[in-house]
Design an enzyme around this catalytic site. Structure first.
Site, PDB file in Angstrom:
ATOM      1  N   SER A 155       0.825  -1.199   0.000  1.00  0.00           N
ATOM      2  CA  SER A 155       0.000   0.000   0.000  1.00  0.00           C
ATOM      3  C   SER A 155       0.868   1.261   0.000  1.00  0.00           C
ATOM      4  O   SER A 155       1.618   1.496  -0.929  1.00  0.00           O
ATOM      5  CB  SER A 155      -0.961  -0.036   1.191  1.00  0.00           C
ATOM      6  OG  SER A 155      -1.940   0.966   1.083  1.00  0.00           O
ATOM      7  N   ASP A 309      -3.170   6.570  -3.351  1.00  0.00           N
ATOM      8  CA  ASP A 309      -1.925   6.012  -2.845  1.00  0.00           C
ATOM      9  C   ASP A 309      -1.460   4.948  -3.844  1.00  0.00           C
ATOM     10  O   ASP A 309      -2.131   4.680  -4.847  1.00  0.00           O
ATOM     11  CB  ASP A 309      -2.101   5.475  -1.426  1.00  0.00           C
ATOM     12  CG  ASP A 309      -2.969   4.231  -1.340  1.00  0.00           C
ATOM     13  OD1 ASP A 309      -3.774   4.002  -2.256  1.00  0.00           O
ATOM     14  OD2 ASP A 309      -2.841   3.477  -0.355  1.00  0.00           O
ATOM     15  N   ASP A 311      -1.396   1.731  -4.277  1.00  0.00           N
ATOM     16  CA  ASP A 311      -2.252   0.624  -4.725  1.00  0.00           C
ATOM     17  C   ASP A 311      -3.689   1.074  -4.938  1.00  0.00           C
ATOM     18  O   ASP A 311      -4.577   0.255  -5.189  1.00  0.00           O
ATOM     19  CB  ASP A 311      -2.179  -0.569  -3.775  1.00  0.00           C
ATOM     20  CG  ASP A 311      -2.822  -0.303  -2.420  1.00  0.00           C
ATOM     21  OD1 ASP A 311      -2.760   0.853  -1.957  1.00  0.00           O
ATOM     22  OD2 ASP A 311      -3.356  -1.245  -1.808  1.00  0.00           O
ATOM     23  N   ASP A 313      -6.142   2.177  -3.132  1.00  0.00           N
ATOM     24  CA  ASP A 313      -7.290   1.902  -2.263  1.00  0.00           C
ATOM     25  C   ASP A 313      -7.594   3.082  -1.346  1.00  0.00           C
ATOM     26  O   ASP A 313      -8.619   3.092  -0.666  1.00  0.00           O
ATOM     27  CB  ASP A 313      -7.116   0.608  -1.465  1.00  0.00           C
ATOM     28  CG  ASP A 313      -5.974   0.649  -0.470  1.00  0.00           C
ATOM     29  OD1 ASP A 313      -5.147   1.594  -0.509  1.00  0.00           O
ATOM     30  OD2 ASP A 313      -5.871  -0.283   0.356  1.00  0.00           O
TER      31      ASP A 313
END
Length: 554
Positions: A155, A309, A311, A313
């Site tokens: 992440s 961000d 990734d 999410d």
């Protein structure tokens, strides 16, 4: 206590014998040679690398890349993949899995290792065709109706980190794992780790998903908003950054499918790059992380700056501040606006349901729910809890995570949240207003809420326990000039929550302070929420409370 040099070296050599990665093998081989000479620091370092194992929990695995059982590497990932596969088999769950990965270093390698090992153990395996956002993987778990999903991502962690996140299908509906499943998977991983991954059968006849899966996500997400009422050239001007992550291509496809103009991009950050060269910490919440995108917004005269961000999410939003720059909205402010929108839409459609937020997020959403005749639920931190709320219409947590359509994805989704904000901004523009104007309208309708945080980093983890024990034994009676009306200790489990190391202080004037240890860093974190007649008054209360709380947790 004198270290057993021979034992440390032997453990390292056993690890080396099963490591298929030439990079970590080379590093470990050199470390073994140096330790074998009796070099003290080298032995200490090697012993530290083999002093335990990465703990698999509800967040899966996450750590810095490197050799040994306490780092993310091909051995640790292979053990995790085999353990998860055996858990699915042993518990009689659906023996199928979908695997995704982001653009970090080795994410694709870890994903392929997982696919080969799980297929070798007999599971039906689908591998996503390229580096894609985490929400696409979460969508795929439900869309393909598989037993589990794996996302290889760290992440918004530092560049040298990687991670391994697990979702469950069937009755879990594509949500992240929760106890006691995490402990059951961890036990299966430990059983695999007792042997060598060299003995695991691998197979390469797994399925690689076609573009149809991504197209399905794009279509389903685009359908969560109405077509914009403004022509593309009349819509608010938007700047977008992927922060060196994998969000852009998917986000662009979603925006286009929904009828929105293509945003202006930040070219230095638009392509996936696991080195994250323009940010020291690829987290939109971190100071400086959005400097390039805000500069781009100023240069092109943007109305909104949005950031995913790495990734995709999570979502961050910045709006013009009236003085030639931008201000980033807090996760709570974005959550209020999206939650209010969801509640208004539910009321207009004559449907019921529940709004939810993590316990450390602002209490403002509860007021929105009450005003619209909806249910409201607090949850523990983490979308693994938010996503499981029955009848959920919308959920969020203050750390930039938003779930705008639980029928599509049962996890936070920075792309669908971005789309919802574009839709909201377009509607506001058509009526002569803006996001800033909507924040003012929210304060007029529900009260002026403000939030703040105090975080104390410690060098000795024991200090965290000492701080929490001190607060329990000698609770404050006043904070920031406000009287503490009640103290709620979640240690024994309250209000339907499992036992948790959380203290909550409710104060006069509907102010609230929550203290808890961080789940990912050596910190004590304090969350402060206030409400007043004006934003300035609410913020002044936050500042006063922070000043009083800081010495209590230092």
């Amino acid at each position: 206590m004198k270290l057993d040099v021979d034992g440390v070296v032997a453990a390292a050599r056993d690890w080396l014998a099963q490591d298929p990665d030439p990079v970590t093998r080379s590093s470990l081989d050199a470390a073994i040679d140096q330790a074998a000479t009796g070099d003290g620091p080298a032995v200490q370092d090697l012993a530290a690398r083999f002093a335990g194992r990465l703990a698999f929990g509800t967040a899966g695995l996450r750590a810095e890349l490197g050799y040994g059982p306490l780092r993310m590497n091909r051995v640790v990932v292979t053990q995790a993949a085999a353990g998860l596969a055996r858990f699915l088999i042993d518990t009689g769950r659906r023996q199928s899995v979908v695997i995704g990965y982001d653009g970090r270093v080795n994410s694709d390698v870890f994903a392929r290792d997982s696919a080969e090992v799980m297929r070798g153990l007999g599971l039906e395996v689908t591998l996503l065709p390229s580096a894609l956002p985490t929400p696409v993987l979460a969508f795929a778990v439900r869309h393909l109706d598989v037993g589990a999903g794996v996302m290889v991502t760290a992440s918004h962690n530092p560049p040298r980190d990687n991670g391994y996140k697990v979702y469950l299908g069937e009755d879990d509906e594509g949500s992240q794992i929760v106890p006691p499943v995490d402990a059951d998977i961890a036990a299966a991983i430990d059983a695999v780790a007792a042997g060598s991954i060299a003995d695991l059968h691998r197979a390469t006849d797994y399925t690689v998903a076609t573009s149809e899966l991504l197209d399905a996500y794009v279509s389903a997400t685009a359908a969560t908003v109405a077509a914009p009422g403004l022509a593309p050239d009349a819509q608010p001007k938007v700047v977008y950054t992927a922060m060196h992550g994998v969000g852009w291509e998917t986000a662009r496809a979603v925006f286009e499918a929904a009828g929105f103009a293509e945003p202006v991009t930040v070219p230095e950050q638009i392509e996936p790059d696991g080195a994250f060269p323009t940010v020291s910490f690829p987290n939109p919440e971190e100071p400086g992380a959005m400097d390039l995108s805000i500069a781009r917004g100023v240069a092109v005269g943007a109305d909104l700056v949005i950031a995913n961000d790495p990734d995709a999410d999570r979502l961050a939003l910045a709006i013009p501040d009236g003085s030639g720059s931008f201000r980033r909205l807090s996760g709570n402010e974005v959550g209020w606006l999206l939650g209010w929108r969801a509640a208004a839409q539910a009321s207009a459609a004559g449907v019921g349901g529940t709004l939810a937020a993590s316990i450390v997020s602002s209490p403002a959403l509860a007021r929105v729910a009450a005003r619209h005749g909806l249910e409201y639920r607090d949850t523990l931190t983490g979308f693994k809890w938010v996503s499981r709320v029955p009848g959920l219409l919308f959920g969020y947590e203050e750390a930039l995570g938003y779930l705008v359509d639980p029928d599509v994805v049962r996890d936070k989704d920075g792309i669908s949240a971005a789309l919802s904000l574009l839709s909201l901004a377009s509607e506001l523009a058509a009526s002569g207003s803006s996001i800033a104007g909507q924040l003012d309208a929210f304060a007029a309708e529900f009260g002026a809420f403000a939030s703040g945080q105090v975080a104390t980093r410690v060098d000795d983890l024991a200090r965290i326990g000492q701080v929490m024990a001190s607060l329990r034994s000698t609770p404050p009676t006043t904070l920031g000039g406000l009287t503490v009306l009640s103290v709620t200790d979640y240690a024994d489990g309250v209000e339907g929550f499992p036992p948790s190391d959380i203290l909550r202080y409710d104060l006069t004037g509907d102010a609230r302070v929550i203290v808890r240890p961080s789940g990912t860093e050596p910190k004590v974190k304090v969350y402060i929420d206030t409400v007043a007649a004006t934003p300035a008054e609410a913020q002044a209360l936050v500042d006063a409370l922070a000043a009083d709380v800081r010495p209590l947790v230092s």
